[in-house]
Scaffold this motif. Structure first.
Motif, mmCIF file in Angstrom:
data_model
loop_
_atom_site.group_PDB
_atom_site.id
_atom_site.type_symbol
_atom_site.label_atom_id
_atom_site.label_comp_id
_atom_site.label_asym_id
_atom_site.label_seq_id
_atom_site.Cartn_x
_atom_site.Cartn_y
_atom_site.Cartn_z
ATOM 1 N N PRO A 192 -8.448 -25.787 9.593
ATOM 2 C CA PRO A 192 -9.570 -25.359 8.736
ATOM 3 C C PRO A 192 -10.860 -25.092 9.516
ATOM 4 C CG PRO A 192 -8.416 -27.226 7.766
ATOM 5 C CD PRO A 192 -7.899 -27.091 9.153
ATOM 6 N N ALA A 193 -11.197 -26.005 10.427
ATOM 7 C CA ALA A 193 -12.408 -25.821 11.230
ATOM 8 C C ALA A 193 -12.292 -24.585 12.110
ATOM 9 C CB ALA A 193 -12.662 -27.062 12.083
ATOM 10 N N GLN A 194 -11.104 -24.394 12.685
ATOM 11 C CA GLN A 194 -10.888 -23.251 13.564
ATOM 12 C C GLN A 194 -11.009 -21.928 12.809
ATOM 13 O OE1 GLN A 194 -11.076 -23.156 16.680
ATOM 14 N NE2 GLN A 194 -9.105 -22.915 17.685
ATOM 15 N N GLN A 195 -10.423 -21.868 11.615
ATOM 16 C CA GLN A 195 -10.507 -20.648 10.817
ATOM 17 C C GLN A 195 -11.956 -20.368 10.398
ATOM 18 O OE1 GLN A 195 -8.273 -18.389 10.041
ATOM 19 N NE2 GLN A 195 -6.398 -19.338 10.763
ATOM 20 N N ASP A 196 -12.690 -21.397 9.995
ATOM 21 C CA ASP A 196 -14.081 -21.223 9.598
ATOM 22 C C ASP A 196 -14.920 -20.741 10.783
ATOM 23 O OD1 ASP A 196 -16.168 -21.606 7.504
ATOM 24 O OD2 ASP A 196 -16.954 -23.049 8.951
ATOM 25 N N TYR A 197 -14.652 -21.295 11.949
ATOM 26 C CA TYR A 197 -15.362 -20.885 13.172
ATOM 27 C C TYR A 197 -15.094 -19.416 13.486
ATOM 28 C CZ TYR A 197 -16.210 -20.507 18.230
ATOM 29 O OH TYR A 197 -16.631 -20.098 19.469
ATOM 30 N N ILE A 198 -13.849 -18.994 13.332
ATOM 31 C CA ILE A 198 -13.479 -17.608 13.608
ATOM 32 C C ILE A 198 -14.161 -16.661 12.629
ATOM 33 C CG2 ILE A 198 -11.544 -15.977 13.466
ATOM 34 C CD1 ILE A 198 -9.795 -18.201 14.683
ATOM 35 N N ILE A 199 -14.187 -17.045 11.357
ATOM 36 C CA ILE A 199 -14.801 -16.197 10.331
ATOM 37 C C ILE A 199 -16.292 -16.008 10.594
ATOM 38 C CG2 ILE A 199 -15.400 -16.041 7.878
ATOM 39 C CD1 ILE A 199 -12.744 -17.537 7.318
ATOM 40 N N THR A 200 -16.980 -17.096 10.917
ATOM 41 C CA THR A 200 -18.425 -17.018 11.149
ATOM 42 C C THR A 200 -18.748 -16.330 12.474
ATOM 43 O OG1 THR A 200 -18.371 -19.264 12.090
ATOM 44 C CG2 THR A 200 -18.929 -19.061 9.760
ATOM 45 N N SER A 201 -17.830 -16.394 13.440
ATOM 46 C CA SER A 201 -18.084 -15.796 14.745
ATOM 47 C C SER A 201 -17.977 -14.276 14.722
ATOM 48 C CB SER A 201 -17.104 -16.352 15.790
ATOM 49 O OG SER A 201 -17.298 -17.744 15.964
ATOM 50 N N ASP A 202 -17.043 -13.766 13.911
ATOM 51 C CA ASP A 202 -16.843 -12.320 13.845
ATOM 52 C C ASP A 202 -16.451 -11.935 12.413
ATOM 53 O OD1 ASP A 202 -16.414 -9.666 14.310
ATOM 54 O OD2 ASP A 202 -14.864 -9.914 15.835
ATOM 55 N N PRO A 203 -17.418 -11.915 11.494
ATOM 56 C CA PRO A 203 -17.109 -11.668 10.072
ATOM 57 C C PRO A 203 -16.410 -10.335 9.829
ATOM 58 C CG PRO A 203 -19.352 -12.477 10.338
ATOM 59 C CD PRO A 203 -18.860 -12.157 11.710
ATOM 60 N N VAL A 204 -16.788 -9.301 10.570
ATOM 61 C CA VAL A 204 -16.231 -7.965 10.336
ATOM 62 C C VAL A 204 -14.728 -7.940 10.622
ATOM 63 C CG1 VAL A 204 -16.302 -5.555 11.060
ATOM 64 C CG2 VAL A 204 -18.434 -6.852 10.822
ATOM 65 N N SER A 205 -14.312 -8.617 11.691
ATOM 66 C CA SER A 205 -12.897 -8.619 12.094
ATOM 67 C C SER A 205 -12.195 -9.916 11.700
ATOM 68 C CB SER A 205 -12.781 -8.429 13.615
ATOM 69 O OG SER A 205 -13.418 -7.248 14.032
ATOM 70 N N SER A 206 -12.763 -10.665 10.771
ATOM 71 C CA SER A 206 -12.237 -11.999 10.472
ATOM 72 C C SER A 206 -10.808 -11.968 9.940
ATOM 73 C CB SER A 206 -13.148 -12.717 9.466
ATOM 74 O OG SER A 206 -13.183 -12.029 8.235
ATOM 75 N N ASP A 207 -10.481 -10.954 9.128
ATOM 76 C CA ASP A 207 -9.122 -10.893 8.578
ATOM 77 C C ASP A 207 -8.077 -10.808 9.677
ATOM 78 O OD1 ASP A 207 -10.323 -10.959 6.146
ATOM 79 O OD2 ASP A 207 -9.372 -9.145 5.357
ATOM 80 N N ILE A 208 -8.294 -9.879 10.619
ATOM 81 C CA ILE A 208 -7.311 -9.692 11.686
ATOM 82 C C ILE A 208 -7.276 -10.903 12.602
ATOM 83 C CG2 ILE A 208 -8.824 -8.524 13.354
ATOM 84 C CD1 ILE A 208 -5.179 -7.585 12.524
ATOM 85 N N HIS A 209 -8.428 -11.543 12.821
ATOM 86 C CA HIS A 209 -8.446 -12.721 13.681
ATOM 87 C C HIS A 209 -7.757 -13.919 13.016
ATOM 88 C CE1 HIS A 209 -10.435 -11.379 17.223
ATOM 89 N NE2 HIS A 209 -11.508 -10.945 16.586
ATOM 90 N N GLN A 210 -7.884 -14.044 11.707
ATOM 91 C CA GLN A 210 -7.167 -15.109 11.018
ATOM 92 C C GLN A 210 -5.663 -14.909 11.159
ATOM 93 O OE1 GLN A 210 -9.688 -14.657 7.300
ATOM 94 N NE2 GLN A 210 -9.149 -16.802 7.123
#
Length: 393
Positions: free
Chosen positions: A308-326
């Motif tokens: 959960p923390a990792q996914q939240d960090y990824i989303i906030t770090s790159d919101p535009v590409s968050s879907d693909i990064h998840q």
């Protein structure tokens, strides 16, 4: 918490069951399909590989499809895959059905994560994602014992028929309670591939991969570890697995709650550090069953607390590409499972002992910790640079 998040978690449980459920019933499946156990084991390997690749690829190819519609289509394909598995007369057809279920399951899981991130407010996002990962972890951990019980009672094919029936329930619930969800900003495929060039998030993916690799270096060979170090009977081994499973199921929710309190960045380091310590300490607690159970359950809870923390960090770090990064992060998780199982096998074949596996696993988790530190330091550096530019402007 939004009721729809729990519906998505239920779907995650349903599709997650199909991955490792084969592990506990391999001899029965192999005998029925007239193949060796080693050959039947490829059903797990191929599933993991297809799952890891299909998530990012399918998410890119379906970027313009409305999310609810895509979710229902993925569940429909998953249903068909399980029905084909139930009727499979040969190993070849069952392998094809596993490819179908792996690809559709990967898409369902990543959509569960991305949709959840959109449904809730940012301050509740880590906690909500924790519920999704609680569903994923519970299905992976409890799938094996559930498969064994159902197979003993009704035969191995009934396992996949049961999953197909559960899938129908998920389809009906999602169709009724989940509203239309727009695709949001859609990037071209080339731009999504280039998103991997983001070194900060790339190292975050490495942290996920190496943590799961360290975990499965030990967990994949947990039965011989318990037999060798504590001389436990099959009955007590099943009890220990059950206790471990309970801890792992709660780990996702615990990690989400911790990230909500401490923030995702601090939580990532705390969880990785504690996880490495728990693995290193595990062999030194085997002299006492009560003490070992405590250490084992801490290990189990932490094994799924990072997500959960990792996914939240990824989303906030790159919101535009968050879907693909998840999706990439979910693939990194699968690669970590495969890597850890392979490393554990190499250690066992070279040393002939399982007692050294926790130390090896702990060492791999340290690599995950270092990867996280690198990622977070890049985040801090960019933040300082942005502040300096703002001040000078």
């Amino acid at each position: 918490m939004d009721f729809r998040v729990f519906l998505l978690a239920v779907s995650a449980i349903t599709v997650g069951l199909v991955e490792l459920v084969v592990g506990g019933i391999l001899p029965v499946v192999a005998d029925d399909l007239n193949v060796s156990i080693a050959t039947a084991g490829q059903l797990i390997t191929v599933f993991a590989l297809v799952y890891a690749i299909a998530g990012p690829v399918l998410l890119s190819l379906t970027a313009k499809v409305e999310r609810k519609k895509l979710y229902l289509i993925a569940l429909g394909v998953f249903f068909i895959g399980n029905v084909l598995t139930y009727f499979s007369p040969s190993f070849g057809l069952m392998m094809a059905a596993r490819v179908l279920t792996a690809a559709s399951a990967a898409l369902v899981i990543v959509l569960s994560l991305t949709i959840t991130a959109r449904l809730v407010e940012p301050k509740y996002r880590a906690k909500a994602l924790g519920y999704i990962y609680m569903g994923i972890s519970s299905s992976l951990v409890l799938g094996v014992p559930i498969g064994i019980v159902v197979t003993n009672a009704f035969g191995w094919r009934s396992v996949f028929l049961g999953i197909a029936i559960l899938t129908i329930g998920s389809i009906l619930l999602i169709a009724k309670f989940l509203e239309t969800i727009p695709t949001g900003e859609v990037q071209p495929l080339s731009a999504q591939i280039k998103a991997l060039a983001n070194k900060k998030i790339f190292f975050a993916h490495l942290a996920t991969m190496f943590m799961l690799a360290g975990h499965y270096t030990v967990y994949a060979y947990f039965t011989p570890f318990l037999e060798t170090t504590m001389q436990l009977s099959p009955y007590w081994i099943s009890v220990f697995y059950f206790l471990f499973g309970l801890a792992a199921v709660g780990g996702g929710a615990f990690g989400g709650g911790l990230a909500s309190r401490l923030g995702s960045k601090k939580s990532i380091l705390v969880i990785l550090g504690a996880f490495a310590v728990s693995l290193f300490a595990l062999p030194y607690s085997t002299f006492s069953i009560p003490l070992f159970i405590v250490f084992m359950m801490v290990w189990g809870a932490l094994s799924w607390a990072l997500a959960p923390a990792q996914q939240d960090y990824i989303i906030t770090s790159d919101p535009v590409s968050s879907d693909i990064h998840q999706s990439f992060n979910n693939s990194a998780l699968q690669v970590g499972i495969a890597l850890g199982s392979g490393v554990g096998g190499m250690v066992f074949s070279q040393t002939g002992s399982v007692t050294s596996m926790p130390a090896v696993g702990g060492g791999i988790v340290i690599i995950a910790f270092i990867s996280a530190v690198i990622s977070l330091s890049m985040s801090a550096e960019r933040s300082r640079s942005h502040q300096e530019q703002t001040t000078s402007g």
